[in-house]
Motif scaffolding. Sequence first.
Motif, PDB file in Angstrom:
ATOM      1  N   PRO A  48      26.084 -11.876 -21.907  1.00 13.98           N
ATOM      2  CA  PRO A  48      25.898 -13.302 -22.224  1.00 13.98           C
ATOM      3  C   PRO A  48      24.780 -13.549 -23.244  1.00 13.98           C
ATOM      4  CG  PRO A  48      26.036 -12.972 -19.843  1.00 13.98           C
ATOM      5  CD  PRO A  48      25.992 -11.606 -20.473  1.00 13.98           C
ATOM      6  N   ALA A  53      27.189 -18.091 -28.839  1.00 12.01           N
ATOM      7  CA  ALA A  53      27.891 -19.271 -28.339  1.00 12.01           C
ATOM      8  C   ALA A  53      26.846 -20.337 -28.044  1.00 12.01           C
ATOM      9  CB  ALA A  53      28.661 -18.931 -27.062  1.00 12.01           C
ATOM     10  N   SER A  55      24.905 -23.437 -26.421  1.00 12.35           N
ATOM     11  CA  SER A  55      24.830 -23.820 -25.011  1.00 12.35           C
ATOM     12  C   SER A  55      23.909 -25.008 -24.872  1.00 12.35           C
ATOM     13  CB  SER A  55      24.292 -22.644 -24.198  1.00 12.35           C
ATOM     14  OG  SER A  55      23.954 -23.075 -22.898  1.00 12.35           O
ATOM     15  N   ASP A  56      24.273 -25.910 -23.980  1.00 13.90           N
ATOM     16  CA  ASP A  56      23.423 -27.071 -23.711  1.00 13.90           C
ATOM     17  C   ASP A  56      22.458 -26.811 -22.569  1.00 13.90           C
ATOM     18  OD1 ASP A  56      24.651 -28.520 -25.674  1.00 13.90           O
ATOM     19  OD2 ASP A  56      26.202 -29.326 -24.318  1.00 13.90           O
ATOM     20  N   ALA A  57      22.652 -25.689 -21.896  1.00 13.68           N
ATOM     21  CA  ALA A  57      21.816 -25.424 -20.715  1.00 13.68           C
ATOM     22  C   ALA A  57      20.356 -25.254 -21.135  1.00 13.68           C
ATOM     23  CB  ALA A  57      22.317 -24.170 -19.998  1.00 13.68           C
ATOM     24  N   HIS A  98      19.669 -20.590 -31.870  1.00 11.40           N
ATOM     25  CA  HIS A  98      20.358 -21.588 -31.047  1.00 11.40           C
ATOM     26  C   HIS A  98      19.422 -22.367 -30.130  1.00 11.40           C
ATOM     27  CE1 HIS A  98      24.355 -20.383 -32.344  1.00 11.40           C
ATOM     28  NE2 HIS A  98      23.912 -19.139 -32.308  1.00 11.40           N
ATOM     29  N   GLY A 126      23.487 -21.194 -16.285  1.00 12.57           N
ATOM     30  CA  GLY A 126      23.970 -21.221 -17.662  1.00 12.57           C
ATOM     31  C   GLY A 126      23.206 -20.294 -18.587  1.00 12.57           C
ATOM     32  N   VAL A 127      23.728 -20.228 -19.831  1.00 13.73           N
ATOM     33  CA  VAL A 127      23.059 -19.427 -20.861  1.00 13.73           C
ATOM     34  C   VAL A 127      22.047 -20.318 -21.573  1.00 13.73           C
ATOM     35  CG1 VAL A 127      23.360 -18.148 -23.015  1.00 13.73           C
ATOM     36  CG2 VAL A 127      25.067 -17.941 -21.174  1.00 13.73           C
ATOM     37  N   VAL A 128      20.811 -19.866 -21.640  1.00  7.62           N
ATOM     38  CA  VAL A 128      19.750 -20.666 -22.257  1.00  7.62           C
ATOM     39  C   VAL A 128      19.162 -19.882 -23.423  1.00  7.62           C
ATOM     40  CG1 VAL A 128      17.535 -21.813 -21.893  1.00  7.62           C
ATOM     41  CG2 VAL A 128      19.208 -21.718 -20.020  1.00  7.62           C
ATOM     42  N   TRP A 129      19.161 -20.524 -24.603  1.00  4.94           N
ATOM     43  CA  TRP A 129      18.480 -19.961 -25.772  1.00  4.94           C
ATOM     44  C   TRP A 129      17.140 -20.676 -25.911  1.00  4.94           C
ATOM     45  CZ3 TRP A 129      21.520 -16.053 -26.753  1.00  4.94           C
ATOM     46  CH2 TRP A 129      22.915 -16.177 -26.704  1.00  4.94           C
TER      47      TRP A 129
END
Lengths: 386, 255
Positions: A48, A53, A55-57, A98, A126-129
Amino acid sequence: MSALNVAEAVETVASHLHPVASWDVADHPMPTGLEEVWRFTPLRRLRPLLTEAPSDATLAWSEHLPAGATSRTVTVREARLLTAEAPIDRVSALAAAHSGGARVIEIAPNAELAEPVTITLTGQGGVVWGHTIVRVGAHASGTVIVRHEGSAHYAAKVDVVVGEGAHLTYVALQDWEADAVHGGQTSFRLGRDSQVRTAALSLGGDIIRLADTASYDGPGGDLQQFGVYLVNAGQHIEHRLFVDHNAPRTKSLVDYRGALQGEGAHSVWVGDVLIRHVAEGISTYESNKNLVLTDGCRADSVPNLEIETGEIEGAGHSSSTGRFDDEQLFYLMSRGISEAEARRLVVHGFFADIIRRIGVPEVEERMLAAVEKELASTLGTPEVGQ
Amino acid sequence: MSALTITDLHVDVLTETGPKEILKGVNLTIREGEVHAIMGPNGSGKSTLAYSLAGHPKYVITSGSVLLDDVELTKLDVTERAKAGLFLAMQYPIEVPGVSVANFLRTAKTALSGEAPKVRTWVKEVNAAMDQLGLDHSFASRSLNEGFSGGEKKRNEIVQLELLQPKFAVLDETDSGLDIDALRIVSEGVNRYMASGNHGTLLITHYTRILNYITPDFVHVFVDGRVIAEGGPELAANLEAEGYDRFLKMARVDV
């Protein structure tokens, strides 16, 4: 150490000591697992953080800023001008690209913080950047504690830029829930005559893979990096450190210690040091020790030294991985201490020995308490208070 | 009356090429109030005797008995032997990084007495013991034996002896490597220990020097894994004058 000894200590190292830093994600292709820097990492589980991709997380973000410290948010583009270094791998390149902007914590020049800056980041799934930048003004002094908790797939780029003559203690606590994945890069840039002490504590999570890099903006910088990790069954905890002695009369000391318990517990420590041609009069020492508490664990420990000048004060490294020292247990038991209590004392001492050097009492207490708690299942609880 | 009774003790040491017999039938009885000196040349098995009494895993008791009063020590693990009242002052005390002397002493005292010592009186006791051995109070906060000089390690062993008050003490070459001042200070500690209760001491040494400060009731000459001659303090004087040669010859004749 004499020049002769240093020459003997030179080892052949792969070019991964000179990673090509770049903000462009395209410059960091998807790793295959064959690359030197990725060969220890279970890539499937890290996927991930390697997959581009949006992400809003986010992580729930809470800051405690004492007088002398401020924070603000800047755009992705502005952030690049404030950093220590461009991304050296795909995870941190994606994190910066991101992030939607970077959070900047600033300690004013000459400020002497009365208490630590504390940042608590709580995963909410979720995925967090994310991109965080800490900038310490010239001759300021203070402590910054970053605590990670909750659960997330978190890719982080962190930059710590320390001004001339400043003193910083930077603490990163990885206290995640069991299913968290945390990867990324923390880059330290040490100003002339600055002193930086870092402490990492990695406990929780499914995979933790953190790459720290350090370089110097001038002579006289003094870096100490301490780390403690406790790896449980099925967990992968990887700390990669790279100190780039790119200025004369700079110092570095790296000491990471870990304990492993349970089937499939896997730790990785890679300590790279590059002493550039200009870096005369430097000293560096890297150490990693692993204590294997049960069967079924694996500890990889790889120190590397690349030396381009012999005109230095000293360079060395050591690495050890083993079970309990029978002589220590015998000595303690011969004083009536039970075997279980003796084991607990030895492990406690193994970590206390390094935690006590952090120099921030509240952090030391918290880390020792966390170590006790984490090891209680294997070693039991103490019979006597410390 | 309390006694430590060693009967026909045979001990193997585990080596890479297999077990090797080091102790070949040791007989020795130490009663409370007595100091026994064991003297012998290098390699005679003196330290093996000390370690096997304490239960070091490298040494295997193949036959014989060690009774502390009516407790058979050879059936007990290291911890239980200490709890039965045996103490070993080691020739090379082990470094335990990150474990402070204070924490170690308190943990040991608690383990031996079954309850934590009272904080106020305990700290005073520890400080007093350190004072008497000429150690600074700051020693309490240092990591156990780490970075201690040879002399400091030996003094620290005697601090433990005085604080833990075992029934019987085995001192394994505690005098080795000490300068004359340290030797006197350490010896005074042992004498205080002997005077402070119904205690017995097995003093293992290579040299007669320490016997000027600690007067033994019995001297045993140890050669090739067993006691080959016994006597009073005069035997030590004899050794000082003549060395071990005569006893080494006796051992060879014996074999």
